[in-house]
Design a protein around this motif. Structure first.
Motif, mmCIF file in Angstrom:
data_model
loop_
_atom_site.group_PDB
_atom_site.id
_atom_site.type_symbol
_atom_site.label_atom_id
_atom_site.label_comp_id
_atom_site.label_asym_id
_atom_site.label_seq_id
_atom_site.Cartn_x
_atom_site.Cartn_y
_atom_site.Cartn_z
ATOM 1 N N GLY A 97 -30.788 136.500 -10.862
ATOM 2 C CA GLY A 97 -30.210 135.528 -9.939
ATOM 3 C C GLY A 97 -30.407 135.907 -8.487
ATOM 4 N N ILE A 98 -31.330 136.832 -8.222
ATOM 5 C CA ILE A 98 -31.585 137.286 -6.853
ATOM 6 C C ILE A 98 -32.862 136.638 -6.331
ATOM 7 C CG2 ILE A 98 -32.083 139.281 -5.383
ATOM 8 C CD1 ILE A 98 -30.501 140.985 -7.401
ATOM 9 N N GLY A 99 -32.753 135.944 -5.206
ATOM 10 C CA GLY A 99 -33.893 135.297 -4.577
ATOM 11 C C GLY A 99 -34.241 135.945 -3.257
ATOM 12 N N TRP A 100 -35.372 135.558 -2.715
ATOM 13 C CA TRP A 100 -35.836 136.149 -1.464
ATOM 14 C C TRP A 100 -36.811 135.192 -0.793
ATOM 15 C CZ3 TRP A 100 -37.828 137.108 -6.219
ATOM 16 C CH2 TRP A 100 -39.205 136.893 -6.375
ATOM 17 N N ALA A 101 -37.031 135.417 0.488
ATOM 18 C CA ALA A 101 -38.108 134.750 1.217
ATOM 19 C C ALA A 101 -38.375 135.558 2.478
ATOM 20 C CB ALA A 101 -37.759 133.312 1.567
ATOM 21 N N GLY A 102 -39.627 135.542 2.906
ATOM 22 C CA GLY A 102 -39.988 136.252 4.126
ATOM 23 C C GLY A 102 -41.429 136.708 4.088
ATOM 24 N N GLY A 103 -41.711 137.754 4.848
ATOM 25 C CA GLY A 103 -43.083 138.220 4.983
ATOM 26 C C GLY A 103 -43.922 137.214 5.746
ATOM 27 N N TYR A 104 -43.344 136.619 6.795
ATOM 28 C CA TYR A 104 -43.994 135.515 7.494
ATOM 29 C C TYR A 104 -45.122 135.963 8.426
ATOM 30 C CZ TYR A 104 -39.621 133.283 6.016
ATOM 31 O OH TYR A 104 -38.548 132.839 5.287
ATOM 32 N N VAL A 105 -45.233 137.245 8.678
ATOM 33 C CA VAL A 105 -46.304 137.808 9.497
ATOM 34 C C VAL A 105 -46.374 137.111 10.861
ATOM 35 C CG1 VAL A 105 -48.658 138.700 9.423
ATOM 36 C CG2 VAL A 105 -47.521 138.114 7.304
ATOM 37 N N GLY A 106 -45.215 136.848 11.455
ATOM 38 C CA GLY A 106 -45.173 136.299 12.797
ATOM 39 C C GLY A 106 -45.139 134.793 12.885
ATOM 40 N N LEU A 107 -45.110 134.089 11.754
ATOM 41 C CA LEU A 107 -45.112 132.630 11.760
ATOM 42 C C LEU A 107 -43.810 132.067 11.191
ATOM 43 C CD1 LEU A 107 -48.783 132.078 10.537
ATOM 44 C CD2 LEU A 107 -47.919 131.949 12.881
ATOM 45 N N GLY A 108 -42.713 132.759 11.460
ATOM 46 C CA GLY A 108 -41.470 132.443 10.779
ATOM 47 C C GLY A 108 -40.690 131.261 11.302
ATOM 48 N N VAL A 109 -40.925 130.806 12.531
ATOM 49 C CA VAL A 109 -40.106 129.718 13.063
ATOM 50 C C VAL A 109 -40.236 128.477 12.186
ATOM 51 C CG1 VAL A 109 -39.620 128.263 15.061
ATOM 52 C CG2 VAL A 109 -40.316 130.638 15.409
ATOM 53 N N SER A 110 -41.458 128.155 11.790
ATOM 54 C CA SER A 110 -41.656 126.995 10.922
ATOM 55 C C SER A 110 -41.624 127.367 9.442
ATOM 56 C CB SER A 110 -42.988 126.317 11.254
ATOM 57 O OG SER A 110 -44.051 127.252 11.296
ATOM 58 N N THR A 111 -42.225 128.510 9.071
ATOM 59 C CA THR A 111 -42.290 128.873 7.658
ATOM 60 C C THR A 111 -40.902 129.089 7.073
ATOM 61 O OG1 THR A 111 -44.373 129.986 8.170
ATOM 62 C CG2 THR A 111 -43.449 130.374 6.001
ATOM 63 N N TRP B 56 -42.855 129.677 18.916
ATOM 64 C CA TRP B 56 -43.938 128.831 18.424
ATOM 65 C C TRP B 56 -43.528 128.227 17.082
ATOM 66 C CZ3 TRP B 56 -49.693 130.466 19.031
ATOM 67 C CH2 TRP B 56 -49.957 130.815 20.360
ATOM 68 N N CYS B 57 -43.285 126.934 17.059
ATOM 69 C CA CYS B 57 -42.997 126.221 15.808
ATOM 70 C C CYS B 57 -44.255 125.429 15.469
ATOM 71 C CB CYS B 57 -41.791 125.300 15.986
ATOM 72 S SG CYS B 57 -41.275 124.465 14.476
ATOM 73 N N THR B 58 -45.140 126.037 14.669
ATOM 74 C CA THR B 58 -46.494 125.521 14.547
ATOM 75 C C THR B 58 -46.874 125.004 13.171
ATOM 76 O OG1 THR B 58 -47.328 127.746 14.072
ATOM 77 C CG2 THR B 58 -47.342 127.027 16.386
ATOM 78 N N GLY B 59 -46.100 125.315 12.126
ATOM 79 C CA GLY B 59 -46.495 124.900 10.790
ATOM 80 C C GLY B 59 -47.819 125.491 10.368
ATOM 81 N N GLU B 60 -48.065 126.728 10.818
ATOM 82 C CA GLU B 60 -49.350 127.367 10.578
ATOM 83 C C GLU B 60 -49.419 128.047 9.220
ATOM 84 O OE1 GLU B 60 -52.097 127.291 11.980
ATOM 85 O OE2 GLU B 60 -51.784 126.643 14.034
#
Length: 462
Positions: free
Chosen positions: A371-385, A78-82
Motif C-alpha cells: 500500500g506504499i506509493g511514490w512519485a518523483g525523480g523528475y530530473v528538474g522538470l517537476g513543476v509540471s510533471t 518553468w511549467c513546461t510539460g516537458e
C-alpha cells in the motif's frame, strides 16, 4: 561578484516577505486513510486530486520542515510539460504508443495547472508564454535541430515546436552569437513559492491536515513513524523527491542533484529594451551544462544552473545557501547569455536539490502488497510533471484503472545508485566532462557534439 543575500531558502520566499511560519507538528499517534510524506508539489497535488475524487477521505500530510521548503519553493518556475530525457528509455516499461501518450499528458499539465490556479484563486504569477533554447555554437545548433526532428518523429505536434534561425532568435532576445533557437510553445512561467503555498492552503481548506516540523523516521506497510508520533494508514505516498535519500532504506533510491540560482536587481525599462526580452519568455541554452532563466513578474532576471552538482554522501544544503564559486559561475553564464546585464547587482543566490533515479527517468507507482506509493525523480522538470504524478497517484490510491495508470512511467523501478565514493566520482566526472565538452565546442566551432559529452552520458546512464 557576491550576492547581497545567500540562502534563506530562496528568493521566491524573500519576495513573499520571508520564510513562512510553521504549521503545528503531528500531535501524536493518529489514523488516516492516506498518509502523504512531503508537502511539496507532488504531495499537495496528490492530496488535491484525492479530495476531488473522494472528499470523505481522511488525508494527513507530514512534512519535516514547512510546506514548500524543498525544490517546490526553490525551482526556476518553468511549467513546461516537458519530457525527461530519452524517450527510448521508457520503452523498457511500455510501448511506443504509451510513450507518445505519456508525453501528450505531460503537455496537458500546463493547461491543468492554469485551470486549477484560476479556479481556486491561486495567484502564482502564472503566465502562458514560450520557452526559447538558444544555440551559441554550431554544435549546439546541430543538437537543437536533432532534438526538433526527434520530437516530431515521436508525434509531438509541429505547433508545439518551432526552429528559428540566428537572425530571428536574436530579434526575440538579443543573445550574442545566436546560431538559432528551438521555441517551445504552450509553456508557462510561475512563481514557485506562491504556487506551492497556494496549493497547501487549498488542500487544507478542503480538510487535509498538514503537520510540519515532523520528520519521518521509517515507512512500512500501514505505518509511518515520525519524530512526533505514528500515523497508521492503508495507503502511504512517498512524495519526498530530492530528499528521499534521508528516509531509512531509501538512501540510494534517488540521487539529490544540486541546482542553484541567482536573481538580479530589477532592470530598468531601457535595459529591457536593449535586451529585447519583452514577452516574459523562458530562456535557456543548448550547452551540455545548460542554464535556465525567467524574467520575473517584478522585472528581474532569475538565472539557474548546476553549480556544484552533488555533495558527497548525498548531503544537502543548509537553508538554501550555496557556494561563492557557484554564484560566480552563474554570473558568468548570465553575462555570456546577456552581456547587457554587466554591472547589475545580484540581489539573491540560493540552491536546492532535485531527485535523479539511476536511469534518469521519472517514475510514479504503488506497491499493492504494502500500500506504499511514490512519485518523483523528475530530473528538474517537476513543476509540471508533479501535477501528472498527483493525478496518477490519486488513481492508484483509489484503485482506478485509467489511461494515466497505464503509462510507461507507472511502477518503473530502476536499479539503485552505487555506494560512495562511486556515485560522487560518477556525477562529478559527468559534469566535468560536460563543462570541458562545452569549452571545446565553443573553441573549435565544430558542428558535431564533443565525444566527451557522449562519454559523460555513458558514464552515468543519462
Amino acid at each position: 561578484m557576491m550576492a547581497k543575500k545567500n540562502g534563506g531558502v530562496s528568493f521566491w520566499y524573500e519576495a513573499l516577505g520571508g520564510v513562512p511560519g510553521y504549521r503545528a507538528p503531528l500531535p501524536g499517534d493518529l489514523e488516516a486513510d492516506v498518509c502523504i510524506i512531503g508537502a511539496g508539489y507532488t504531495g499537495l497535488w496528490s492530496a488535491y486530486y484525492l479530495t476531488e475524487r473522494d472528499p470523505d477521505l481522511r488525508i494527513v500530510i507530514v512534512e519535516k520542515e514547512f510546506a514548500g521548503f524543498g525544490g517546490s519553493g526553490r525551482n526556476g518556475g518553468w511549467c513546461t510539460g516537458e519530457f525527461s530525457w530519452n524517450r527510448d528509455s521508457y520503452l523498457s516499461t511500455g510501448t511506443r504508443a504509451g510513450v507518445i501518450a505519456f508525453e501528450r499528458q505531460l503537455r496537458d499539465t500546463v493547461a491543468e495547472v492554469q485551470r486549477v490556479t484560476e479556479t481556486h484563486g491561486i495567484d502564482c504569477d502564472f503566465l502562458m508564454t514560450d520557452c526559447l533554447t538558444y544555440a551559441q555554437t554550431p554544435a549546439q545548433w546541430q543538437r537543437l535541430q536533432q532534438d526538433h526532428a526527434e520530437a516530431l518523429s515521436w508525434d509531438v505536434p509541429a505547433s508545439r515546436l518551432e526552429l528559428i534561425d540566428g537572425a530571428e532568435a536574436a530579434a526575440r532576445i538579443r543573445v550574442p552569437d545566436a546560431h538559432g533557437a528551438l521555441v517551445r510553445h504552450g509553456v508557462a512561467r510561475v512563481q514557485p513559492a506562491k504556487l506551492v503555498r497556494g496549493l497547501a492552503d487549498l488542500v487544507e481548506r478542503r480538510g487535509v491536515r498538514i503537520y510540519e516540523q515532523t520528520a519521518v523516521t521509517g515507512i512500512e506497510k500501514g505505518r509511518v513513524s515520525t519524530s512526533r508520533g505514528t500515523v497508521r494508514a492503508q495507503r502511504i505516498l512517498r512524495a519526498t523527491e530530492g530528499f528521499t535519500h534521508g528516509i531509512k532504506g531509501q538512501e540510494r533510491e534517488w540521487l539529490p542533484l544540486n541546482s542553484a540560482q541567482i536573481v538580479t536587481e530589477p532592470l530598468p525599462d531601457a535595459l529591457w529594451q536593449q535586451i529585447g526580452w519583452d514577452r516574459f519568455q523562458l530562456l535557456g541554452d543548448a550547452s551540455h551544462a545548460y542554464c535556465y532563466s525567467q524574467r520575473t513578474a517584478d522585472n528581474r532576471i532569475a538565472m539557474g544552473g548546476r553549480g556544484v552538482p552533488y555533495r558527497f554522501g548525498s548531503a544537502t544544503d543548509v537553508n538554501g545557501q550555496t557556494q561563492p564559486a557557484t554564484v560566480a559561475a552563474l554570473v558568468r553564464i548570465l553575462h555570456r547569455m546577456l552581456p547587457q546585464t554587466r554591472g547589475l547587482a545580484i540581489d539573491h543566490a540560493w540552491c536546492g536539490v532535485l531527485g535523479v533515479p539511476r536511469d534518469w527517468c521519472a517514475t510514479a507507482g504503488m506497491d499493492r502488497a504494502t500500500g506504499i506509493g511514490w512519485a518523483g525523480g523528475y530530473v528538474g522538470l517537476g513543476v509540471s510533471t508533479s501535477n501528472l504524478a498527483g493525478q496518477t497517484l490519486a488513481d492508484l490510491v483509489l484503485d482506478r484503472q485509467t489511461e494515466r495508470t497505464a503509462l510507461p512511467w507507472v511502477n518503473r523501478r530502476p536499479r539503485r545508485w552505487e555506494v560512495e565514493p562511486l556515485r560522487w566520482l560518477g556525477v562529478h566526472g559527468m559534469y566535468g566532462l560536460y563543462h570541458l565538452a562545452d569549452r571545446l565546442e565553443a573553441r573549435s566551432g565544430r558542428r558535431t557534439t564533443s565525444v566527451l559529452a557522449s562519454l559523460a552520458n555513458t558514464l552515468t546512464g543519462r
